[in-house]
Scaffold this active site. Structure first.
Site, PDB file in Angstrom:
ATOM      1  N   GLU A  58       0.833  -1.214   0.000  1.00  0.00           N
ATOM      2  CA  GLU A  58       0.000   0.000   0.000  1.00  0.00           C
ATOM      3  C   GLU A  58       0.864   1.259   0.000  1.00  0.00           C
ATOM      4  O   GLU A  58       1.298   1.714   1.054  1.00  0.00           O
ATOM      5  CB  GLU A  58      -0.923   0.014   1.231  1.00  0.00           C
ATOM      6  CG  GLU A  58      -1.795   1.254   1.295  1.00  0.00           C
ATOM      7  CD  GLU A  58      -2.669   1.339   2.548  1.00  0.00           C
ATOM      8  OE1 GLU A  58      -3.396   2.330   2.682  1.00  0.00           O
ATOM      9  OE2 GLU A  58      -2.617   0.422   3.396  1.00  0.00           O
TER      10      GLU A  58
ATOM     11  N   LYS B 167      -2.684  -2.238  -2.927  1.00  0.00           N
ATOM     12  CA  LYS B 167      -3.719  -1.378  -2.346  1.00  0.00           C
ATOM     13  C   LYS B 167      -3.358   0.045  -2.751  1.00  0.00           C
ATOM     14  O   LYS B 167      -2.335   0.577  -2.332  1.00  0.00           O
ATOM     15  CB  LYS B 167      -3.771  -1.530  -0.823  1.00  0.00           C
ATOM     16  CG  LYS B 167      -4.856  -0.656  -0.176  1.00  0.00           C
ATOM     17  CD  LYS B 167      -5.158  -1.066   1.263  1.00  0.00           C
ATOM     18  CE  LYS B 167      -6.184  -0.124   1.885  1.00  0.00           C
ATOM     19  NZ  LYS B 167      -6.673  -0.568   3.193  1.00  0.00           N
TER      20      LYS B 167
END
Length: 337
Positions: A177, A219
């Site tokens: 992420e 992500k």
């Protein structure tokens, strides 16, 4: 665990019409959320809150996995059933947040790097035994005067790649992420450019660390103008820019991309995801990994009566999961429509 098994888990995480619920707030973060609605931040209240979320009836219809916090993965329902068992019985894959948060990057004013690599191998082995089959590590990229620097992007990409390699070594799918924050006065074009550079650096680092992309999930943050920019971007603008940026920088072999809501309203996060899927077919499934955008309405309801409002709060969680599940198929219908 073989690459086939990692790939299988990664594909299950982005199964058609399903996404991830993030309930991995640290105790300090949940304290702020609880304070906002007048709930005392005790271990029992945190446990009860997570139980309310995870035992939502039919949650598995639209939720493929949940990211837990270290405390939560060790907890059980009031009846003594481990949360991980409740999840697996309902077809929800247990995940775990493993980073230790962001710290100032020495020598680079206004920039941060995520820590938590020390001892990570042993922690991942324990989490695997506790039932985790995917993990999450969040890097934070700030946009401002003369930032982000190449050094900051590189330091964070390197940490994400080392984390991802350690995850795969023990049979856990890494969710990487690299969040480009909405905070700031920058326009949508600047967000695009910074995100593209960040993603290219990330995939370079993953490649250099022999991370198998077939067993990795991205992500991603969406391409939006800074929240203090005064710029308004339509749903189509955000969707088109985000898709173009991802197609430019993300290899097609990746099993899927899930988006963070990152300070967007519940409705906006859903509308943007829906628009991107309507613009498909895309090289990868595009789904969600929302925290606040899945929970905030339910937390307000639950806070009013921790015992009697459980079902009412769960109905809200289910409705949010269903809306986002439909958006992941490009079939969401806005209430305003």
């Amino acid at each position: 665990m073989s690459i086939e098994q990692l790939a299988e888990t990664a594909q299950a995480m982005v199964a058609a019409g399903k996404g991830i619920i993030a309930i991995d707030e640290s105790n300090a973060t949940i304290a702020k959320r609880f304070a906002g609605v007048g709930i005392e931040n005790t271990e029992e209240n945190r446990r009860a809150y997570r139980e309310m979320l995870l035992t939502t009836p039919k949650l598995g219809d639209y939720i493929s996995g949940a990211i837990l916090y270290d405390e939560t993965i060790r907890q059980s329902t009031k009846a003594g059933v481990p949360f991980t068992k409740v999840m697996m019985d309902n077809g929800i894959i247990p995940g775990i947040k493993v980073d230790k948060g962001t710290f100032p990057l020495a020598g680079f004013q206004g920039e941060v790097v995520t820590e938590g690599l020390d001892g990570l191998r042993a922690r991942l082995e324990e989490y695997y035994k506790l039932g985790a089959r995917f993990a999450k590590w969040r890097a934070v990229i700030n946009i401002g005067d003369d930032i982000p620097s190449g050094t900051c992007i590189e330091a964070n990409a390197h940490a994400l790649a080392r984390y991802a390699a350690l995850c795969q070594e023990v049979g856990i799918v890494p969710m990487v992420e690299p969040e480009v924050l909405m905070d700031g006065e920058h326009d949508i074009q600047t967000c695009y450019e910074v995100t593209e550079v960040t993603l290219r650096a990330l995939f370079d680092a993953l490649y250099n660390h022999n991370v198998m992309l077939e067993g990795t999930i991205l992500k991603a943050s969406m391409i939006v103008p800074g929240k203090d920019s005064g710029e308004e971007a339509s749903v189509e603008d955000v969707a088109e820019n985000t898709l173009m940026c991802l197609k430019t920088a993300v290899p097609a072999i990746l099993p899927g991309i899930v988006f963070l809501s990152g300070g967007q309203s519940d409705e906006d996060a859903t509308a943007h995801l829906d628009a991107m899927n309507r613009m498909g077919p895309n090289p990868w499934p595009l789904s969600f990994s929302y925290g606040r955008a899945m929970q905030s309405a339910a937390l307000k309801i639950w806070s009013q009566d921790l015992v009697n409002n459980v079902r009412k709060a769960q109905d809200t969680v289910y409705a949010r999961a269903r809306d986002n599940g439909m958006a992941a198929l490009g079939q969401w219908k806005s209430k305003a429509a």
